[in-house]
Design an enzyme around this catalytic site. Structure first.
Site, short mmCIF file in Angstrom:
data_model
loop_
_atom_site.label_atom_id
_atom_site.label_comp_id
_atom_site.label_asym_id
_atom_site.label_seq_id
_atom_site.Cartn_x
_atom_site.Cartn_y
_atom_site.Cartn_z
N LYS A 1 29.90 9.86 -102.60
CA LYS A 1 29.34 10.06 -101.25
C LYS A 1 27.82 10.08 -101.31
O LYS A 1 27.22 10.82 -102.09
CB LYS A 1 29.85 11.36 -100.64
CG LYS A 1 31.28 11.28 -100.16
CD LYS A 1 31.74 12.60 -99.54
CE LYS A 1 31.27 12.74 -98.12
NZ LYS A 1 31.84 13.97 -97.48
N LEU A 2 27.23 9.27 -100.46
CA LEU A 2 25.77 9.18 -100.37
C LEU A 2 25.36 9.27 -98.91
O LEU A 2 26.05 8.76 -98.02
CB LEU A 2 25.29 7.83 -100.92
CG LEU A 2 25.49 7.58 -102.42
CD1 LEU A 2 25.48 6.08 -102.70
CD2 LEU A 2 24.40 8.28 -103.22
#
Length: 317
Positions: free
Chosen positions: A126-127
């Site tokens: 997740k970014l």
């Protein structure tokens, strides 16, 4: 009677949004998502305190950052024992404006999972959907590291993520709803402004339509829900990640759930492509007060919870 949750699963892949993995089995989600706030919430419960204490004990003498990474993987591996699909593990939000360090952290997380016997195909990194985070995803995707783009509040962010080849995006519903409800104040009318007219629901519908119209392969996973109505209004979305509290409400309901999003309808829509070079991206994001404010707020909140988690670990050392 068929539950609303089971009806929803006919159209959409259901994902559990929690660090409290003991709740997973009863809802039978395909995937699971976590974030710093959910992990912080989980380790404050007696049931998960031993995981935190063991991780700190096993890595005594290592840096706090080193221990946090191992804690995230410890939760992720436990979650994967209970679901058939993927878990999302988040890169520290304090790296949201640093492309190279985000790339390095994504690679490191995958290596830790692989060392624990988990294949990279079962992990999403997740970014934050900043320009820098999207560029990091572009590099990681080329290396076979799949990315889940979070803190996404606008079409321009979604378009940039798709062009970068991100595996999946998580457009937020509830936080958009919160912003518009606060703006309208006493003039907000739930009957008129909610349901299909909910601004968060409309945002995800717009993004879904854009993706399917132009044939992007990036998956759309609606996130951040406040009500079951927001969820059922997006039945047909590729995936929806839902808190245990709302999963329970859907499980307890027998209200009819109809498909609301369809790729066939999206392909017939009349749309223009969004310009997504860096200057256009930054201008369009800046021009959207809601998206700008909620992105900044989300990064601050996740960063603050990362600091709280660090302090908890320091106290145990």
């Amino acid at each position: 009677m068929t539950t609303a949750l089971d009806q929803l699963k006919q159209y959409t892949t259901v994902v559990a949004d929690t660090g409290d993995f003991q709740q997973l089995a009863q809802y039978k989600p395909q995937d699971a998502t976590t974030n710093p706030s959910l992990i912080l919430k989980a380790v404050q419960k007696d049931a998960y305190r031993p995981i935190l204490e063991k991780t700190v004990r096993d890595h005594a003498g290592e840096s706090v950052g080193f221990i946090i990474d191992r804690l995230l993987i410890a939760f992720g591996t436990e979650i994967l024992k209970l679901i058939p699909g993927r878990v999302s593990t988040e890169v520290d939000a304090r790296l949201s404006f640093d492309t190279q360090r985000s790339i390095d952290k994504g690679r490191e997380i995958i290596k830790l999972y692989e060392a624990a016997g988990v294949g990279r195909e079962r992990v999403l990194i997740k970014l934050a959907s900043t320009w820098e985070g999207i560029r990091a995803a572009e590099v990681l995707q080329r290396e076979g590291i799949r990315c889940n783009m979070t803190l996404l509040f606008s079409l321009v962010q979604a378009a940039a993520c798709a062009e970068a080849g991100a595996q999946l995006i998580s457009p937020f519903v509830g936080r958009i709803y919160d912003w518009y409800k606060k703006q309208k104040g006493a003039d907000w009318d739930e009957a008129q402004d909610g349901g299909a007219n909910d601004p968060g629901v409309q945002s995800v519908r717009r993004i879904y339509t854009y993706y399917k119209h132009f044939g992007y392969r990036t998956e759309v996973m609606g996130a951040s829900f406040r009500t079951t109505s927001q969820i059922t209004e997006l039945a047909g979305c590729d995936l929806l990640t839902i808190s245990p509290e709302l999963l329970q409400k859907l499980h307890d309901s027998t209200e009819a759930v109809a498909r609301k999003l369809s790729p066939d309808e999206a392909r017939d829509a009349r749309l223009e492509r969004v310009a997504i070079d860096e200057s256009s991206f930054r201008f369009q994001l800046n021009d959207d007060a809601m998206a700008t404010e909620k992105l900044a707020e989300g990064i601050r909140l996740f960063s603050a919870d990362a600091v709280k988690l660090e302090k908890m670990i320091e106290a145990l050392r």
